[in-house]
Design a protein around this motif. Sequence first.
Motif, PDB file in Angstrom:
ATOM      1  N   HIS A 155      43.128  47.787  41.954  1.00 51.93           N
ATOM      2  CA  HIS A 155      43.120  46.485  42.636  1.00 51.93           C
ATOM      3  C   HIS A 155      43.364  45.335  41.663  1.00 51.93           C
ATOM      4  CE1 HIS A 155      41.693  47.744  46.687  1.00 51.93           C
ATOM      5  NE2 HIS A 155      41.297  48.806  45.992  1.00 51.93           N
ATOM      6  N   GLY A 156      43.863  45.645  40.486  1.00 47.87           N
ATOM      7  CA  GLY A 156      44.185  44.615  39.501  1.00 47.87           C
ATOM      8  C   GLY A 156      45.299  45.131  38.625  1.00 47.87           C
ATOM      9  N   ASP A 157      45.488  44.492  37.493  1.00 48.95           N
ATOM     10  CA  ASP A 157      46.522  44.944  36.559  1.00 48.95           C
ATOM     11  C   ASP A 157      45.994  44.835  35.138  1.00 48.95           C
ATOM     12  OD1 ASP A 157      48.897  45.921  35.621  1.00 48.95           O
ATOM     13  OD2 ASP A 157      50.070  44.137  36.062  1.00 48.95           O
ATOM     14  N   GLY A 158      44.803  45.389  34.926  1.00 53.15           N
ATOM     15  CA  GLY A 158      44.204  45.372  33.599  1.00 53.15           C
ATOM     16  C   GLY A 158      43.335  44.158  33.382  1.00 53.15           C
ATOM     17  N   VAL A 159      43.970  43.031  33.026  1.00 54.02           N
ATOM     18  CA  VAL A 159      43.227  41.808  32.720  1.00 54.02           C
ATOM     19  C   VAL A 159      44.006  40.602  33.229  1.00 54.02           C
ATOM     20  CG1 VAL A 159      42.169  40.387  30.915  1.00 54.02           C
ATOM     21  CG2 VAL A 159      42.334  42.867  30.592  1.00 54.02           C
ATOM     22  N   TYR A 160      43.341  39.742  33.971  1.00 56.00           N
ATOM     23  CA  TYR A 160      43.861  38.416  34.312  1.00 56.00           C
ATOM     24  C   TYR A 160      42.906  37.388  33.696  1.00 56.00           C
ATOM     25  CZ  TYR A 160      46.421  40.828  38.099  1.00 56.00           C
ATOM     26  OH  TYR A 160      47.223  41.669  38.829  1.00 56.00           O
ATOM     27  N   VAL A 161      43.453  36.271  33.246  1.00 57.93           N
ATOM     28  CA  VAL A 161      42.632  35.218  32.654  1.00 57.93           C
ATOM     29  C   VAL A 161      42.996  33.873  33.285  1.00 57.93           C
ATOM     30  CG1 VAL A 161      42.023  33.951  30.551  1.00 57.93           C
ATOM     31  CG2 VAL A 161      42.394  36.420  30.444  1.00 57.93           C
ATOM     32  N   THR A 162      41.977  33.094  33.642  1.00 58.89           N
ATOM     33  CA  THR A 162      42.171  31.718  34.092  1.00 58.89           C
ATOM     34  C   THR A 162      41.467  30.783  33.120  1.00 58.89           C
ATOM     35  OG1 THR A 162      42.354  32.303  36.426  1.00 58.89           O
ATOM     36  CG2 THR A 162      41.730  30.034  35.923  1.00 58.89           C
TER      37      THR A 162
END
Length: 355
Positions: A155-162
């Motif tokens: 349900h993601g792609d490893g790591v997202y950062v905001t």
Amino acid sequence: MPEHVDVVDPAGWTCPAPLRDQPVVVMGHGGGGALSAELMEQVFVPAYGNATLASLADSAVLGLGGARLAFSTDSYVVRPLFFPGGCLGDLAVNGTVNDLAMSGARPAYLSAAFVLEEGVELTVVERIARSMGVAAEAAGVTIVTGDTKVVEAGHGDGVYVTTAGVGLVPDGVDIRPQRARPGDVVVVSGPIGLHGVAIMSVREGLEFGVEVASDTAPLADLVAAMLAVTPDIHVLRDPTRGGLGASLHEIARASGTGVRLQERAIPVPDAVANACGFLGLDPLYVANEGRLVAFVPPAAAEEVLAAMRAHPQGTGAAVIGECVAEHPGMVVVATGLGGTRVVDLPLGEQLPRIC
């Protein structure tokens, strides 16, 4: 005559490019082009309804406690996480620092929110976090707060950062796209297209004879050097998604002016030109992460250009054109063959997931 003739049904045709009447989100909505603009103008701006957001600048400039505060936020979903010249971590710091700097602000504090996918290696997360710390120190900002969420595997792609950031805008500085004026000199701070080609080379396994490294870098010090020459810089923009072409088109549209570029003056590295020629891409639409474009009053242009070239992030600065009263809202390029072509706002993005 054949006994049977197939009937062609146009309703069954498909197109690999996103269409502007799509009822669902498509990748082009995140590309910084016409679809992104429509999403903002038709969905988000009406929903939130305020003049500050409607200006659609890189950051909002707000009055608070007698100070002028620049405030910006951005999410980073680059794939792959690590690439020549940088990674998701320093990109997340530099990108928000630069958005603040494009308002003339001196960035001060950032927040960082992580969305982690179940199963990602902790060494990867640590490497990204450490790169953010190093980038923050180099940019002169401090990461002071944040958040972490974890989503299920798949349900993601490893790591997202905001990251979000705040900074102070000096007195007398008023930098926004609406301030472009006919006669302004258009200056770019260095060679374009390096970030997009660096991402492409790793993602697609392409080789162009030499390694192309991303130009990701903080630009606040460069902007400060420019403002030391004159606080009356009219427009600054970092041409990320959609590249230089999209940024100039947005400025022309916001100010009701035209932009005329000289093709031979635009600094396109040989590796970028070769990659774009091989793949049928236009360097003007390839993303950058450590470049800015400035609209400078003609009386100050030479001195501003000299200050840029004296700074490590502006050694390749060049005058590439001018702001004109003709063809308002349009960008045109005088080609090396003596012709003229229009630089339109791209529909989506030549290469998605670049930041």
